[in-house]
Design an enzyme around this catalytic site. Structure first.
Site, PDB file in Angstrom:
ATOM      1  CD  GLU A  45      83.942  27.548  -8.028  1.00 10.06           C
ATOM      2  OE1 GLU A  45      85.009  26.988  -7.733  1.00 10.06           O
ATOM      3  OE2 GLU A  45      82.905  27.403  -7.363  1.00 10.06           O
ATOM      4  CB  CYS A 200      83.603  15.993   5.301  1.00 10.56           C
ATOM      5  SG  CYS A 200      84.795  14.651   5.106  1.00 10.56           S
TER       6      CYS A 200
END
Length: 355
Positions: A45, A200
């Site tokens: 992350e 998306c």
DNA sequence: AACGCGGGGGG
DNA sequence: CCCCCAGCGTT
């Protein structure tokens, strides 16, 4: 924005659509998803902050090979950590990761914390990264809001304006919190990120492949190409610089580098001596009895940062030693040695060595 | 609330 | 050339 305040039914349907999609199409073989641990989630992350998956993957493998455990990271020194971050950018991430590893070793008995408060108290872990560690690493319910989630939610509610404004950030966080399911928040968040990365997308989203198609306001209104709105443009300043590539007469594969201060741009990394003007560079050379007559100026090169553009002129000079002035933060980089260096220095080294 | 902080990829 | 990307810390 019709769906700004979704009903319970809409929320449930949103969650089910994502979890169902994840079962079928979710990316379950990313390096940090295999035998995942909170430590792997944290490292990945952190690397993925403002950095795309394909860029991160080779760095993640190298980093985990060298620092396989939290303990090994906390035992390392900063130079080793920065060296394995070299080329990835945003080097404060590596310095904070390392600092946090030591804080965990000292104050959490070497175990990754598992609460939002403890995680966000660590340097380099903000609200979204903490949410990812909690949900993906510990299976807890926690919301995230990264670039992918911002884009998906912006389209879902047909957000007006740039998502980065304070008001829109607050709104998007509230929506993300409300939509995150109590159970399977990890799979749910992974689905959001995967859909954001593969379906998306910023341009040309594949709405027919999207499980949220029927619920998406921007799709209904056919304005996915204008939502989310882009950041208001602003011109960035240009700085000029001269980089002195100092080579050694005794070893033509040795280059002189200086270490930058611990914070700020390229903090803790090794770079060629940089000057604001050609005159400053020549003065520096004269003080060290470097022969300027055979100084070779290379064509100007360009490097663009987030907030300014650097136009720099590389200059090659030769010397046998640096006498005259005692150097405090310099070193000779010899062939085969590895140091933490930023991309422009790396490019120049490759270019010079190959010719 | 605005800014500083890298490097790479796509249009 | 442009914009954006699994953001965060500082001011």
């Amino acid at each position: 924005m019709p769906h700004e305040n979704p009903t319970q039914i809409e929320t449930l349907s949103f969650q089910q659509a994502l979890l169902g999609w994840y079962d079928r199409y979710g990316r379950k073989n990313l390096p940090w998803k295999l035998e995942t641990t909170p430590y792997k989630v944290w490292v990945s992350e952190t690397m993925l902050q403002q950095t795309q998956v394909n860029t991160v993957i080779p760095y993640f493998f190298r980093f985990m090979q060298r620092f396989p455990t939290l303990e090994s990271l906390s035992a390392a020194n900063q130079d080793q950590v920065l060296q394995h971050w070299s080329g990835l950018g945003y080097y404060a991430r590596a310095r904070n990761l390392h600092r946090s590893a030591r804080l965990i070793a000292d104050h959490h008995a070497g175990e990754m914390p598992a609460t939002l408060e403890q995680l966000t108290a660590l340097p380099g872990i903000g609200r979204s990264t903490a949410g990812a560690i909690l949900s993906l690493g510990y299976g807890k319910c926690a919301a995230i809001l990264d670039g992918n989630v911002k884009r998906i939610l912006s389209r879902y509610v047909n957000l007006e304006g740039w998502p980065g404004t304070a008001a829109n950030q607050r709104l998007l966080w509230a929506i993300s919190e409300r939509l995150t399911p109590e159970k399977q928040a990890g799979d749910y968040n992974q689905a959001l990120m995967d859909i954001g990365a593969t379906v998306c997308t910023r341009t040309h989203p594949d709405c027919n492949a999207c499980p949220l198609q029927s619920a998406c306001t921007a799709h209904q209104l056919q304005c996915t190409d204008r939502v989310p709105a882009s950041k208001p443009g602003s011109s960035i300043p240009v700085r000029k610089s001269w980089m002195l590539i100092l080579r050694n007469n005794g070893d033509d594969n040795a280059f002189y580098l200086e270490k930058r201060p611990g914070a700020g741009l390229w903090g803790g990394l090794w770079v060629f001596p940089c000057f604001d003007s050609e005159a400053d560079m020549l003065t520096w050379c004269r003080q060290r009895r470097i022969d300027i007559s055979q100084l070779e100026l290379l064509p100007e090169q360009r490097h663009t940062f987030t907030h300014f553009r650097l136009d720099y002129t590389p200059a090659i000079a030769w010397t046998s030693s640096l006498d005259g002035v005692q150097e405090t933060s310099g070193c000779w980089l010899k062939a085969g040695e590895a140091l933490a260096i930023p991309a422009p220095v790396s490019r120049l080294l490759t270019e010079i060595t190959r010719r």
